[in-house]
Structures are given as structure tokens and as C-alpha cells.
Design an enzyme around this catalytic site. Structure first.
Site, PDB file in Angstrom:
ATOM      1  N   GLN A 142       9.096  -2.896  16.619  1.00  0.00           N
ATOM      2  CA  GLN A 142       9.901  -3.685  15.667  1.00  0.00           C
ATOM      3  C   GLN A 142      11.135  -2.885  15.224  1.00  0.00           C
ATOM      4  OE1 GLN A 142       8.193  -6.168  12.380  1.00  0.00           O
ATOM      5  NE2 GLN A 142       8.743  -4.399  11.158  1.00  0.00           N
ATOM      6  N   LYS A 163       5.280   2.879  11.928  1.00  0.00           N
ATOM      7  CA  LYS A 163       4.055   2.105  12.192  1.00  0.00           C
ATOM      8  C   LYS A 163       4.337   0.915  13.126  1.00  0.00           C
ATOM      9  CE  LYS A 163       0.079  -0.041  10.925  1.00  0.00           C
ATOM     10  NZ  LYS A 163       0.470  -1.404  11.039  1.00  0.00           N
ATOM     11  N   HIS A 178       0.870  -1.179   0.000  1.00  0.00           N
ATOM     12  CA  HIS A 178       0.000   0.000   0.000  1.00  0.00           C
ATOM     13  C   HIS A 178       0.905   1.227   0.000  1.00  0.00           C
ATOM     14  CE1 HIS A 178       1.098   0.191   4.209  1.00  0.00           C
ATOM     15  NE2 HIS A 178       0.609  -1.039   4.399  1.00  0.00           N
ATOM     16  N   SER A 225      -2.355  -0.285   6.460  1.00  0.00           N
ATOM     17  CA  SER A 225      -1.860  -1.594   6.871  1.00  0.00           C
ATOM     18  C   SER A 225      -2.389  -2.643   5.895  1.00  0.00           C
ATOM     19  CB  SER A 225      -2.372  -1.921   8.276  1.00  0.00           C
ATOM     20  OG  SER A 225      -2.242  -3.301   8.549  1.00  0.00           O
ATOM     21  N   SER A 226      -1.586  -3.656   5.659  1.00  0.00           N
ATOM     22  CA  SER A 226      -2.026  -4.747   4.781  1.00  0.00           C
ATOM     23  C   SER A 226      -3.267  -5.424   5.347  1.00  0.00           C
ATOM     24  CB  SER A 226      -0.904  -5.786   4.626  1.00  0.00           C
ATOM     25  OG  SER A 226       0.261  -5.150   4.183  1.00  0.00           O
ATOM     26  N   HIS A 260       4.075   1.383   2.226  1.00  0.00           N
ATOM     27  CA  HIS A 260       5.257   0.692   1.685  1.00  0.00           C
ATOM     28  C   HIS A 260       5.883   1.511   0.556  1.00  0.00           C
ATOM     29  CE1 HIS A 260       2.764  -2.954   3.013  1.00  0.00           C
ATOM     30  NE2 HIS A 260       3.840  -3.021   3.757  1.00  0.00           N
ATOM     31  N   GLY A 281       9.237   1.415   8.864  1.00  0.00           N
ATOM     32  CA  GLY A 281       8.173   2.361   9.172  1.00  0.00           C
ATOM     33  C   GLY A 281       7.983   2.541  10.675  1.00  0.00           C
TER      34      GLY A 281
HETATM   35  P1  AMP Z   1       4.856  -5.075   6.560  1.00  0.00           P
HETATM   36  O1  AMP Z   1       4.796  -5.498   5.144  1.00  0.00           O
HETATM   37  O2  AMP Z   1       3.541  -4.737   7.142  1.00  0.00           O
HETATM   38  O3  AMP Z   1       5.680  -5.978   7.407  1.00  0.00           O
HETATM   39  O4  AMP Z   1       5.625  -3.674   6.555  1.00  0.00           O
HETATM   40  C1  AMP Z   1       6.850  -3.493   5.909  1.00  0.00           C
HETATM   41  C2  AMP Z   1       7.422  -2.156   6.313  1.00  0.00           C
HETATM   42  O5  AMP Z   1       6.515  -1.124   5.935  1.00  0.00           O
HETATM   43  C3  AMP Z   1       7.632  -2.031   7.840  1.00  0.00           C
HETATM   44  O6  AMP Z   1       8.850  -1.348   8.093  1.00  0.00           O
HETATM   45  C4  AMP Z   1       6.433  -1.228   8.261  1.00  0.00           C
HETATM   46  O7  AMP Z   1       6.648  -0.493   9.457  1.00  0.00           O
HETATM   47  C5  AMP Z   1       6.254  -0.302   7.067  1.00  0.00           C
HETATM   48  N1  AMP Z   1       4.885   0.206   7.030  1.00  0.00           N
HETATM   49  C6  AMP Z   1       3.740  -0.526   7.081  1.00  0.00           C
HETATM   50  N2  AMP Z   1       2.667   0.278   7.083  1.00  0.00           N
HETATM   51  C7  AMP Z   1       3.135   1.559   7.045  1.00  0.00           C
HETATM   52  C8  AMP Z   1       2.515   2.846   7.042  1.00  0.00           C
HETATM   53  N3  AMP Z   1       1.194   2.990   7.090  1.00  0.00           N
HETATM   54  N4  AMP Z   1       3.311   3.934   6.977  1.00  0.00           N
HETATM   55  C9  AMP Z   1       4.662   3.791   6.948  1.00  0.00           C
HETATM   56  N5  AMP Z   1       5.302   2.613   6.955  1.00  0.00           N
HETATM   57  C10 AMP Z   1       4.558   1.509   7.011  1.00  0.00           C
END
Ligand code: AMP
Length: 285
Positions: A155, A151, A34, A188-189, A37, A149
Site C-alpha cells: 500500500q 505494515k 492501537h 493490527s485492528s 497508529h 506504516g
Molecule cells: P489502518 O487503519 O489499518 O488502515 O492503518 C492506518 C495506517 O497505520 C497505515 O499506514 C498502516 O500501515 C499503519 N499501521 C497499521 N498497523 C501498524 C503497525 N503495527 N505498525 C505501524 N504502522 C501500522
């Protein structure tokens, strides 16, 4: 954009880039991409000669098998969102490449307090899995800069500890701001799993974090947390609040409950919207 699903080749390519003096940025993700990312990708592309985004749904960081099963996966849609980017490599390794042995579930690193509270307390083994996959991904993508992120703030702290204190790797970590929907919901996914009513109620998470940021000087930390939990719980489609905590943004330590928070604090929350678990946070500074 180039798609590379061969882990050994990815490592070789990265090493060649670095030998030629090119700076490599890395954005690890679990796909279902999204705008959050994509913002990380654009920033990495702007600040590096080469950028790699990994798409790998990591089984070892899911404590709940149902959550792993239901995690959205859509590689072709992800590729479509990335194909216009030049100098971007999409690394899509197989599970076998990342976890070639039966060692899959073992936690190799000790993150101490950082991994035991908040997400760690509610998702046992989660950060052991995160540490494991990040270390393995970095073996294949030995980048100079890592983009994460805010977010997933806990982590970010865990990975910083892994890279700088445990593995002692010369990697700069960049924590990027949270990208939100117009009503404030953090992208968020998992948002695609919310139905219309749950999606409407989900805005309460950011509204309450914002309320905490605007009121932390007036009431004690414990009052702030209790009122925030009441505000979120009042929504019809909230099944439960796993936590709403105000802690130090440096080390996630809790200020004494009678104390007033200061601008070095962060509020973090995890809320279960009838089976869809969302997390978010806000810095008080
Ligand atoms: P994920 O695929 O959810 O594991 O996220 C991959 C990376 O994207 C991680 O570093 C997350 O913190 C970041 N991320 C996910 N959602 C957001 C968001 N809404 N804004 C900024 N970064 C994000």
C-alpha cells in the site's frame, strides 16, 4: 485534540494553516486505533506544526462485504486514545462527503504491476479503492507530509506512485516501522477478532518472516518460500497461506526462483487464521 467531521471545513482549515506557513502532517487510518497508529501520530506531531488523523472505514477497498461489515469500529474509544494530544485534529468524514456520487466503485488510477500481485491478486479492486480514498482524503487534508506504516508495505508503494507519479503532489511520504506485540505479532485492528488459540498461533507469521530473514543467504528464493509456507501451515488454526513471497523491496518484482535473495529484498505474507486475515512483512536489510 479537536474533532472535525465536516469535510469542507477541514479543507478550509488546512488551507489556512498552510497560508500561515504552518507544516501539516497527515495520518490516514480506518480507526480501531492501537499503538501502531499512535506511533505514527506521535511522529507526525513531533515533525509538524499541525497534525490530522483521519478515521474513515473506506468501503471501496474491501473486496469482501463480510470483512467490511466485521471491520472493528469504535470511535469513542479512538477519541479517548487521542484526546490528550495537542495540535491534533481528528478528521471523521461521512461516507457522503468522501463519495458524493455513484462513482464509488470505479477505479480511477492505474497502478500497473504494483497493484496486480500479492494483496492485489488476492483482493481484487483493493488498491483501486485505496487510491480513490487517499486522493479524496488528500483533497480535504492537503498536507505536506503523509505518514504510513511499513505494515502495509505494498500500500505504501501504491500510494507513493499515486502521489508522486500520478497526481504529482509535493507531499513527502514517511514510511514508519512496524509496531509489534511482545511475541512479534504486528499490531493490527483485526487482531481483536482472533480468539485465544488463533492469537497464540498468529505469532508464527512473524517467527517465519524472521526465519526467512535469517536464512535467505543459505537457500534459493523458491525453497525459502516453500519452507516458510510449510512452517506457517503446520499451525492448527491456519486455514491457508494466501502468499509468502520474497521480492524486491523497490518494485516487488520476483527474483528468479533458483536465485539467492539479497538484502534489497523483502518477505511479505498474508495468512488466514480461520477467517481472520493478517498481513506482515520483513525487510532483509
Ligand atoms: P489502518 O487503519 O489499518 O488502515 O492503518 C492506518 C495506517 O497505520 C497505515 O499506514 C498502516 O500501515 C499503519 N499501521 C497499521 N498497523 C501498524 C503497525 N503495527 N505498525 C505501524 N504502522 C501500522
Amino acid at each position: 485534540m479537536i474533532l472535525n467531521d465536516q469535510a469542507g471545513d477541514m479543507r478550509h482549515t488546512c488551507q489556512e494553516w498552510k497560508k500561515s506557513g504552518l507544516q501539516v502532517g497527515f495520518v490516514p487510518t480506518m480507526g480501531a486505533l492501537h499503538e501502531g497508529h499512535l506511533t505514527l501520530v506521535r511522529r507526525a506531531l513531533a515533525e509538524n506544526d499541525k497534525t490530522v488523523i483521519s478515521i474513515f472505514v473506506n468501503p471501496t477497498q474491501f473486496n469482501d462485504p463480510e470483512d467490511y461489515k466485521k471491520y472493528p469500529r469504535n470511535l469513542s474509544q479512538d477519541i479517548r486514545q487521542l484526546e490528550s494530544f495537542e495540535d491534533l485534529t481528528v478528521f471523521h468524514p461521512s461516507e457522503e462527503a468522501i463519495y458524493p456520487s455513484a462513482k464509488k466503485m470505479s477505479g480511477e488510477y492505474d497502478f500497473g504491476y504494483l497493484a496486480t500481485m500479492l494483496e492485489g491478486a488476492h483482493r481484487p479492486g483493493h488498491f483501486a479503492g485505496v487510491g480513490q480514498v487517499v486522493a479524496r482524503l488528500l483533497h480535504f487534508v492537503p498536507a505536506s507530509k503523509l505518514y504510513l506504516g511499513q505494515k502495509d508495505y505494498q500500500q505504501f508503494l501504491v500510494i507513493s506512485k499515486l502521489i508522486h507519479d500520478i497526481l504529482k503532489l509535493p507531499i513527502e511520504i514517511i514510511c514508519c516501522p512496524i509496531i509489534r506485540e511482545p511475541d512479534g505479532l504486528a499490531m493490527s485492528s483485526r487482531n481483536v477478532r482472533l480468539n485465544k488459540e488463533q492469537r497464540r498461533d498468529a505469532a508464527v507469521l512473524f517467527e517465519t518472516l524472521l526465519w526467512a530473514k535469517n536464512n535467505y543467504k543459505k537457500i534459493s528464493v523458491s525453497e525459502l518460500e516453500q519452507q516458510a509456507i510449510s512452517m506457517i501451515s503446520a499451525k492448527e488454526h491456519v486455514l491457508g497461506v494466501d502468499y509468502f513471497k520474497v521480492v524486491s523491496a523497490v518494485n516487488l518484482k520476483t527474483p528468479p526462483s533458483h536465485k539467492i535473495a539479497d538484502d534489497s529484498c523483502i518477505a511479505l505474507s498474508a495468512v488466514n487464521f480461520e477467517g481472520v486475515r493478517l498481513i506482515d512483512n520483513i525487510m532483509f536489510k
